[in-house]
Write a protein that holds these residues in place. Structure first.
Motif, PDB file in Angstrom:
ATOM      1  N   ILE A  10      59.027 -46.892  -1.093  1.00  0.00           N
ATOM      2  CA  ILE A  10      59.567 -45.587  -0.705  1.00  0.00           C
ATOM      3  C   ILE A  10      60.921 -45.372  -1.381  1.00  0.00           C
ATOM      4  N   PRO A  11      60.990 -44.525  -2.422  1.00  0.00           N
ATOM      5  CA  PRO A  11      62.296 -44.178  -2.995  1.00  0.00           C
ATOM      6  C   PRO A  11      62.972 -43.129  -2.122  1.00  0.00           C
ATOM      7  N   THR A  12      64.254 -43.266  -1.907  1.00  0.00           N
ATOM      8  CA  THR A  12      64.911 -42.327  -0.999  1.00  0.00           C
ATOM      9  C   THR A  12      66.373 -42.142  -1.358  1.00  0.00           C
ATOM     10  N   LYS A  13      66.886 -40.969  -1.048  1.00  0.00           N
ATOM     11  CA  LYS A  13      68.306 -40.694  -1.208  1.00  0.00           C
ATOM     12  C   LYS A  13      68.708 -39.593  -0.228  1.00  0.00           C
ATOM     13  N   ASN A  15      68.100 -38.976   2.938  1.00  0.00           N
ATOM     14  CA  ASN A  15      67.056 -38.384   3.767  1.00  0.00           C
ATOM     15  C   ASN A  15      67.345 -38.534   5.260  1.00  0.00           C
ATOM     16  N   LYS A  16      68.542 -39.022   5.567  1.00  0.00           N
ATOM     17  CA  LYS A  16      68.949 -39.205   6.961  1.00  0.00           C
ATOM     18  C   LYS A  16      67.917 -40.028   7.712  1.00  0.00           C
ATOM     19  N   SER A  17      67.367 -39.500   8.806  1.00  0.00           N
ATOM     20  CA  SER A  17      66.419 -40.267   9.611  1.00  0.00           C
ATOM     21  C   SER A  17      64.979 -40.072   9.167  1.00  0.00           C
ATOM     22  N   ARG A  18      64.746 -39.276   8.117  1.00  0.00           N
ATOM     23  CA  ARG A  18      63.379 -38.979   7.684  1.00  0.00           C
ATOM     24  C   ARG A  18      62.648 -40.229   7.210  1.00  0.00           C
ATOM     25  N   THR A  19      63.322 -41.059   6.443  1.00  0.00           N
ATOM     26  CA  THR A  19      62.665 -42.249   5.907  1.00  0.00           C
ATOM     27  C   THR A  19      62.253 -43.196   7.021  1.00  0.00           C
ATOM     28  N   SER A  20      63.126 -43.408   7.987  1.00  0.00           N
ATOM     29  CA  SER A  20      62.771 -44.280   9.106  1.00  0.00           C
ATOM     30  C   SER A  20      61.616 -43.692   9.911  1.00  0.00           C
ATOM     31  N   ALA A  21      61.568 -42.372  10.043  1.00  0.00           N
ATOM     32  CA  ALA A  21      60.458 -41.722  10.755  1.00  0.00           C
ATOM     33  C   ALA A  21      59.150 -41.922   9.997  1.00  0.00           C
ATOM     34  N   VAL A  22      59.205 -41.881   8.666  1.00  0.00           N
ATOM     35  CA  VAL A  22      58.012 -42.111   7.843  1.00  0.00           C
ATOM     36  C   VAL A  22      57.498 -43.530   8.057  1.00  0.00           C
ATOM     37  N   LEU A  50      70.853 -47.461   7.407  1.00  0.00           N
ATOM     38  CA  LEU A  50      71.005 -48.187   8.671  1.00  0.00           C
ATOM     39  C   LEU A  50      69.856 -47.858   9.618  1.00  0.00           C
ATOM     40  N   ASP A  51      69.433 -46.601   9.647  1.00  0.00           N
ATOM     41  CA  ASP A  51      68.290 -46.215  10.470  1.00  0.00           C
ATOM     42  C   ASP A  51      67.040 -46.980  10.044  1.00  0.00           C
ATOM     43  N   VAL A  52      66.838 -47.105   8.734  1.00  0.00           N
ATOM     44  CA  VAL A  52      65.672 -47.825   8.216  1.00  0.00           C
ATOM     45  C   VAL A  52      65.705 -49.281   8.647  1.00  0.00           C
ATOM     46  N   LEU A  53      66.851 -49.916   8.472  1.00  0.00           N
ATOM     47  CA  LEU A  53      66.974 -51.328   8.843  1.00  0.00           C
ATOM     48  C   LEU A  53      66.738 -51.536  10.329  1.00  0.00           C
ATOM     49  N   ASN A  54      67.213 -50.622  11.147  1.00  0.00           N
ATOM     50  CA  ASN A  54      67.016 -50.731  12.602  1.00  0.00           C
ATOM     51  C   ASN A  54      65.549 -50.588  12.976  1.00  0.00           C
ATOM     52  N   VAL A  55      64.858 -49.667  12.344  1.00  0.00           N
ATOM     53  CA  VAL A  55      63.435 -49.475  12.636  1.00  0.00           C
ATOM     54  C   VAL A  55      62.644 -50.723  12.253  1.00  0.00           C
ATOM     55  N   ILE A  89      49.573 -51.800  -3.886  1.00  0.00           N
ATOM     56  CA  ILE A  89      50.821 -51.029  -3.875  1.00  0.00           C
ATOM     57  C   ILE A  89      50.486 -49.555  -3.768  1.00  0.00           C
ATOM     58  N   THR A  90      51.247 -48.845  -2.941  1.00  0.00           N
ATOM     59  CA  THR A  90      51.189 -47.386  -2.936  1.00  0.00           C
ATOM     60  C   THR A  90      52.613 -46.862  -2.860  1.00  0.00           C
ATOM     61  N   PHE A  91      52.807 -45.651  -3.352  1.00  0.00           N
ATOM     62  CA  PHE A  91      54.138 -45.048  -3.399  1.00  0.00           C
ATOM     63  C   PHE A  91      54.186 -43.871  -2.425  1.00  0.00           C
ATOM     64  N   VAL A  92      55.203 -43.845  -1.606  1.00  0.00           N
ATOM     65  CA  VAL A  92      55.340 -42.794  -0.588  1.00  0.00           C
ATOM     66  C   VAL A  92      56.685 -42.106  -0.764  1.00  0.00           C
ATOM     67  N   TYR A  93      56.643 -40.797  -0.917  1.00  0.00           N
ATOM     68  CA  TYR A  93      57.866 -40.004  -1.008  1.00  0.00           C
ATOM     69  C   TYR A  93      58.068 -39.264   0.318  1.00  0.00           C
ATOM     70  N   PRO A  94      59.245 -39.381   0.932  1.00  0.00           N
ATOM     71  CA  PRO A  94      59.490 -38.618   2.162  1.00  0.00           C
ATOM     72  C   PRO A  94      59.334 -37.117   1.964  1.00  0.00           C
ATOM     73  N   SER A  95      59.443 -36.657   0.725  1.00  0.00           N
ATOM     74  CA  SER A  95      59.333 -35.216   0.453  1.00  0.00           C
ATOM     75  C   SER A  95      57.903 -34.765   0.156  1.00  0.00           C
ATOM     76  N   ARG A  96      56.964 -35.719   0.094  1.00  0.00           N
ATOM     77  CA  ARG A  96      55.577 -35.344  -0.201  1.00  0.00           C
ATOM     78  C   ARG A  96      54.639 -36.344   0.472  1.00  0.00           C
ATOM     79  N   LEU A  97      54.379 -36.120   1.743  1.00  0.00           N
ATOM     80  CA  LEU A  97      53.609 -37.063   2.546  1.00  0.00           C
ATOM     81  C   LEU A  97      52.149 -36.637   2.683  1.00  0.00           C
ATOM     82  N   TYR A  98      51.289 -37.645   2.821  1.00  0.00           N
ATOM     83  CA  TYR A  98      49.879 -37.400   3.110  1.00  0.00           C
ATOM     84  C   TYR A  98      49.490 -38.154   4.376  1.00  0.00           C
ATOM     85  N   LYS A  99      48.515 -37.623   5.077  1.00  0.00           N
ATOM     86  CA  LYS A  99      48.089 -38.198   6.348  1.00  0.00           C
ATOM     87  C   LYS A  99      46.955 -39.202   6.164  1.00  0.00           C
TER      88      LYS A  99
END
Length: 312
Positions: A10-13, A15-22, A50-55, A89-99
């Motif tokens: 998951i590449p991120t920059k 994204n606040k709490s979005r990445t941890s929610a993903v 920090l949110d990611v590490l906590n999750v 391996i799969t790549f997940v972008y917080p800005s383009r999610l699939y279910k």
């Protein structure tokens, strides 16, 4: 031996709490498989790391954060590949999610011993698109070029060892078209392909508002990347004229015309674009043959003969 079933990169920059929610969402959807979460942080300043590490810690998940600084997304994704320990391996972008595609892909990969897994749903008419068991990577590449199939980089899966053994990586100096080039380079290495009949559904509710990380604005970077792919195709598939013709007379000129359209829409003059293309040597890739679609061929002809009449 792989330590996990799947490494989710998951590449991120910022994204606040979005990445941890993903991460929480993917973990809940895939409880029956062992997932490793690799978050590549690109110099965030919003506390999301920090949110990611906590999750990861609080839910007892396998995963960690890698700081990649202010480099390109391509460089960050390469870091994720080489740090990954999953079988796939799969790549997940917080800005383009699939279910709910990961478990389906994983099951299919295990069943077929596949290197490259993607979705190829049935058409609206109920007919299968140009995909069947035993299809080659080159066949898929040609189908992509001809738009017989559509593939989203954020809904594909790869066998990690296949990527490592074939030294498949992202072009680190590329900010536009890096994912597209990666997929084509993987297909050129003759992977064992498996396709799912599901139609992955976008998860708009949980997506980030903006694309993260963002790309550069040089549209010709996509062309530069695909020229490298074409060079590889000539090396690995020198006798496959269907593939080579599709790349040379459909894929490359279509990218060039898309760049021309973009630059004209931004106010650049045709004469300036032509000068740029000549200086960069892009003119030699703007050609057509019987393999070129009629619409693209007409655009090329107008641009070459009466560019002042050409309209995007």
């Amino acid at each position: 031996m792989a330590k996990s079933d799947i490494s989710v990169i998951i590449p991120t920059k910022n994204n606040k709490s979005r990445t941890s929610a993903v991460i929480e969402k993917l973990s809940a959807e895939n409880e029956n498989i062992k997932i490793e979460f690799i978050v590549i942080d690109m110099d965030s300043s919003d506390g999301g790391v920090l949110d990611v590490l906590n999750v990861i810690k609080n839910r007892g998940l396998s995963g960690y954060v890698i700081q990649s600084g202010g480099g390109t997304v391509s460089s960050a994704l390469n870091t994720g590949i080489y740090k990954a320990s999953g079988k796939y391996i799969t790549f997940v972008y917080p800005s383009r999610l699939y279910k709910n595609y990961i478990f389906e892909y994983f099951s299919l990969a295990e069943e077929k011993s596949a290197d490259f897994i993607f979705a190829a749903p049935e058409t609206n008419q109920g007919n299968r698109i140009l995909i069947s068991d035993g299809v080659t990577g080159a066949d898929v590449a040609v189908s992509l070029i001809r738009s017989s199939i559509v593939m989203d980089f954020t809904a594909v899966m790869f066998n990690r060892q296949f990527l490592i053994d074939n030294e498949i990586h992202f072009y680190e100096d590329c900010r536009l078209g890096y994912a597209e080039a990666f997929i084509y380079n993987a297909l050129l290495r003759s992977p064992k392909v498996a396709f799912s009949k599901i139609n992955p559904e976008r998860d708009y509710l949980n997506e980030s508002v903006k694309d993260t990380p963002c790309a550069g604005n040089n549209c010709f970077e996509r062309l530069d990347a695909m020229i490298k792919v074409f060079s590889s195709a000539k090396e690995y598939h020198k006798d496959d004229m269907v593939l080579l013709e599709a790349l040379e007379y459909q894929k490359l000129p279509s990218i060039i015309m898309n760049c021309i359209d973009k630059l004209l829409s931004e106010g650049f003059r045709a004469s300036s674009i032509k000068k740029l293309m000549k200086n960069k040597g892009y003119d030699r890739y703007l050609d057509f043959s019987k393999y070129t679609t009629a619409d693209l061929r007409n655009k090329i002809l107008i641009w070459k003969t009466v560019p002042w009449f050409y309209k995007p």
